[in-house]
Design a protein around this motif. Structure first.
Motif, mmCIF file in Angstrom:
data_model
loop_
_atom_site.group_PDB
_atom_site.id
_atom_site.type_symbol
_atom_site.label_atom_id
_atom_site.label_comp_id
_atom_site.label_asym_id
_atom_site.label_seq_id
_atom_site.Cartn_x
_atom_site.Cartn_y
_atom_site.Cartn_z
ATOM 1 N N THR A 136 0.862 -1.185 0.000
ATOM 2 C CA THR A 136 0.000 0.000 0.000
ATOM 3 C C THR A 136 0.893 1.228 0.000
ATOM 4 O OG1 THR A 136 -1.729 -1.154 1.228
ATOM 5 C CG2 THR A 136 -1.788 1.254 1.252
ATOM 6 N N THR A 139 -2.107 5.085 -1.589
ATOM 7 C CA THR A 139 -3.124 5.535 -0.643
ATOM 8 C C THR A 139 -2.571 5.442 0.772
ATOM 9 O OG1 THR A 139 -4.018 3.291 -0.559
ATOM 10 C CG2 THR A 139 -5.047 4.826 -2.105
ATOM 11 N N LEU A 140 -3.278 6.046 1.697
ATOM 12 C CA LEU A 140 -2.863 5.995 3.095
ATOM 13 C C LEU A 140 -3.222 4.663 3.732
ATOM 14 C CD1 LEU A 140 -4.002 9.609 3.996
ATOM 15 C CD2 LEU A 140 -1.626 8.807 3.901
ATOM 16 N N LEU A 304 -8.124 13.574 1.569
ATOM 17 C CA LEU A 304 -9.060 12.464 1.787
ATOM 18 C C LEU A 304 -10.025 12.292 0.623
ATOM 19 C CD1 LEU A 304 -9.925 12.542 5.601
ATOM 20 C CD2 LEU A 304 -8.346 11.068 4.351
ATOM 21 N N ARG A 306 -9.026 12.548 -2.450
ATOM 22 C CA ARG A 306 -8.178 11.723 -3.306
ATOM 23 C C ARG A 306 -8.222 10.271 -2.835
ATOM 24 N NH1 ARG A 306 -3.008 9.718 -2.937
ATOM 25 N NH2 ARG A 306 -1.821 9.540 -4.887
ATOM 26 N N GLU A 307 -8.109 10.078 -1.531
ATOM 27 C CA GLU A 307 -8.154 8.740 -0.935
ATOM 28 C C GLU A 307 -9.488 8.061 -1.242
ATOM 29 O OE1 GLU A 307 -6.327 5.852 1.909
ATOM 30 O OE2 GLU A 307 -5.523 7.581 0.846
ATOM 31 N N GLN A 310 -9.789 6.740 -4.788
ATOM 32 C CA GLN A 310 -8.964 5.550 -5.012
ATOM 33 C C GLN A 310 -9.659 4.313 -4.447
ATOM 34 O OE1 GLN A 310 -6.013 5.491 -6.699
ATOM 35 N NE2 GLN A 310 -6.021 7.709 -7.034
ATOM 36 N N HIS A 311 -10.277 4.455 -3.286
ATOM 37 C CA HIS A 311 -11.010 3.333 -2.689
ATOM 38 C C HIS A 311 -12.231 2.977 -3.539
ATOM 39 C CE1 HIS A 311 -9.369 3.099 1.643
ATOM 40 N NE2 HIS A 311 -8.541 3.864 0.951
#
Length: 495
Positions: A136, A139-140, A304, A306-307, A310-311
Motif C-alpha cells: 500500500t 493511498t494511506l 481524503l 483523493r483517498e 482511489q477506494h
C-alpha cells in the motif's frame, strides 16, 4: 547484521517514481542483498485508458530523473517497452529468470485493468517460484480496510471522511519511510546493460526518446509545460506550500491567487508520497486531522477526497468500465451537438470564466480545482454533454491525469456518481466568476480579448460591448439551460 531474505530483488515501478518514502523500494532494499528496478511502458494500453501526452511526458521525464538518483545508490533502472498490459506477466517472468531474481516488489494500483494485470503477474511468477509483494503506497490505507457497518465500500465522501478520521485521528501510522541505502560493496551485483526477451523486446538501461505514438522526449529538458520534474522539485513545492497552508481555507477557491499546493502532478506520477503531504499538514495541525489550523485541516480533507476516489474504484469497478456509478443515469439523453463540445474544449463558449479555465488547461496542462467543477458543471448541465467526453478530454490534457480522481470528479459534477447531493445542483458560472475572481484577474490572464473590460463587465460582457469576431456571444442561456437540465434529470428520476 541479520541475513536478508533474498539475494537479488527486483522493484517494478509504475506511478511511484521516487526514492524517498517508496514502500516497495524500501521493502526490497530491506529484504534483498542486491537490487534492480524495472519500468515497463505500455503505450497502447495507456492510450486506451485516455492517458495524454502531458501526463505521459511527466511520467517519463520523472523516470529519467529518478534513474540518475538510483544509479548514485548503485541501483540500476531498466526500461522495457511493450504495447499492452497483457504482455507484462510473461515479460516479467523472463526478466526474473535472466536476472536471477528471487523476489518482485511493487506498489499496488487500483483501477480494474491494473488489478487484473497485477493478479496475472503474481500467478505467472508463482510458476517461476518468485514471490510477489504488493504494498500500500498510493493511498494511506488499502481499499477494503475502511468500510461501512455492513461491510460495503463507502458511497459518499462525508461518511468516509468521518470513519477515516475516527480511526486515524491520533496522527499515527503514516510515518514516511527513508530512501534505500546503497548496497554494501560485497553485494553490488554486476547487472547487464541489456537483455533480449522473446518477441524481439529489449530490456535496456536507457530511456528512449519516443514511446509509442506519444509526443514526449524523456531525454530533453526537465520541464513539462513549465512543471519541473522530479522528487526534488516536488519537495521544494511542498516546503513552499507549508509556509502558506494556514490561509489555504480562505484562499483556495480564488484561481488568481497562488494559494493551492499545485502538488497534484507530483502525487500522480509518484514523485511525492501522500504520506509526506500528510506529515507536513499534521505537523501544522497539532498532530490531528481536525485541529488548530483551519487551513491545514481543510487541505487534509482534500487529500481524503483523493483517498476516497482511489477506494471507490476498487469497491465499485463499474466506474472503470466507462459506466456511470448510478445505473439509472445511463438513460440521460445527452446532447449530440459536437460543435458545442469543440467550443468548450477550445475555450470559445462566450462565458469568460469557462473559457479562461479551459485555456489554462490547454496551455499549462493543469486547472484550478474550483474551475474544474465550474467547467464540468457547465458542460454536463448547461450544454447537457455526456460527462465521458469531458472526462476523456481532461485525461488527454492534464499533467496530473489520475483516472480515479478524474472519473470521480466528473461523475460528481454530472450527478451520475457517488454523491448525496441532488441532481439539481448546477453551478452558475457567472456567480462563480464574480465570487471567486471578483476583479477579473484570472480571466484577463487567459482571455486577453477581455483585457479592456471593467471588473463589472468582464464576467458577462453586455451585448454590444464586444464585436463577435473579437469574442463570441454566450453559447447558451445559463438560466434556461439549467432549467432544461433539471427537467431532464427530474424525468429520469420519476421514470
Amino acid at each position: 547484521m541479520p541475513k536478508k531474505l533474498y539475494p537479488r530483488g527486483l522493484v517494478w515501478l509504475r506511478n511511484d517514481l521516487r526514492m524517498d518514502d517508496n514502500t516497495a523500494l524500501y521493502r526490497a532494499a530491506t529484504n534483498c542483498d542486491a537490487l534492480a528496478v524495472v519500468f515497463i511502458a505500455c503505450p497502447e494500453t495507456w492510450r486506451s485508458h485516455g492517458d495524454g501526452d502531458n501526463v505521459v511526458a511527466m511520467r517519463l521525464r520523472t523516470l529519467k530523473a529518478l534513474q540518475a538518483s538510483l544509479w548514485k545508490k548503485h541501483i540500476p533502472l531498466y526500461f522495457l517497452q511493450l504495447d499492452t498490459f497483457a504482455r507484462v506477466p510473461r515479460a516479467l517472468a523472463q526478466i526474473c529468470r535472466k536476472l536471477d531474481i528471487d523476489a518482485l516488489f511493487a506498489n499496488a494500483e487500483y483501477p480494474l485493468n491494473e488489478q487484473r494485470r497485477d493478479a496475472a503477474v503474481r500467478e505467472t511468477l508463482k510458476s517461476e517460484c518468485v514471490p510477489v509483494e504488493y504494498s500500500t503506497d498510493r493511498t494511506l490505507t488499502s481499499p477494503g480496510s475502511l468500510t461501512t457497518g455492513s461491510g460495503e465500500g463507502f458511497k459518499v465522501y462525508t461518511p468516509f471522511k468521518r470513519a477515516f478520521i475516527a480511526r486515524f485521528d491520533n496522527g499515527g501510522g503514516f510515518e514516511p519511510l527513508p530512501a534505500p541505502r546503497s548496497p554494501g560493496a560485497e553485494h553490488r551485483a554486476v547487472w547487464p546493460e541489456w537483455i533480449t526477451l522473446a518477441g524481439e523486446h529489449n530490456l535496456i538501461r536507457s530511456i528512449p526518446d519516443s514511446v509509442g505514438d506519444y509526443n514526449v522526449v524523456p531525454g530533453g529538458d526537465r520541464k513539462v509545460l513549465g512543471w519541473t520534474v522530479g522528487e526534488s522539485a516536488a519537495n521544494k513545492l511542498l516546503k513552499a506550500f507549508s509556509g502558506r497552508i494556514s490561509d489555504y481555507h480562505n484562499q483556495r477557491d480564488y484561481p488568481a491567487m497562488a494559494a493551492t499546493s499545485r502538488l497534484s502532478p507530483y502525487l500522480n506520477c509518484g514523485a511525492l508520497s501522500v504520506r509526506r503531504c500528510v506529515q507536513m499538514a499534521l505537523g501544522e495541525n497539532g498532530g490531528h486531522w481536525v485541529g488548530r489550523s483551519a487551513g491545514a485541516g481543510s487541505w487534509l480533507c482534500e487529500l481524503l477526497w483523493r483517498e476516497f476516489y482511489q477506494h471507490l474504484v476498487v469497491h465499485y469497478p463499474r466506474v472503470c468500465r466507462n459506466l456511470p456509478f448510478k445505473p439509472e443515469t445511463e438513460q440521460v439523453p445527452w446532447s449530440r451537438r459536437s460543435a458545442d463540445f469543440e467550443r468548450w474544449c477550445q475555450g470559445q463558449t462566450g462565458v469568460p470564466i469557462v473559457d479562461a479555465a479551459m485555456r489554462q488547461l490547454n496551455q499549462t496542462g493543469w486547472m484550478h480545482n474550483r474551475l474544474r467543477m465550474v467547467v464540468a458543471s457547465f458542460l454536463t448541465k448547461n450544454l447537457l454533454t455526456d460527462w465521458r467526453k469531458g472526462e476523456r478530454y481532461f485525461m488527454q490534457q492534464l499533467v496530473d491525469a489520475d483516472f480515479a480522481a478524474n472519473n470521480g470528479g466528473w461523475q460528481w459534477a454530472a450527478s451520475t456518481g457517488t454523491d448525496a447531493a441532488p441532481y439539481f445542483r448546477v453551478f452558475n458560472p457567472y456567480s462563480q466568476s464574480k465570487k471567486f475572481d471578483p476583479e477579473g484577474e484570472f480571466i484577463r490572464a487567459f482571455v486577453p480579448e477581455l483585457e479592456g473590460c471593467s471588473a463589472r463587465d468582464i464576467h458577462c460582457p453586455p451585448v454590444g460591448l464586444l464585436r463577435s469576431e473579437d469574442y463570441p456571444a454566450p453559447i447558451c442561456d445559463v438560466t434556461q439551460s439549467r432549467k432544461h437540465a433539471i427537467e431532464v434529470f427530474a424525468n429520469l428520476k420519476s421514470g
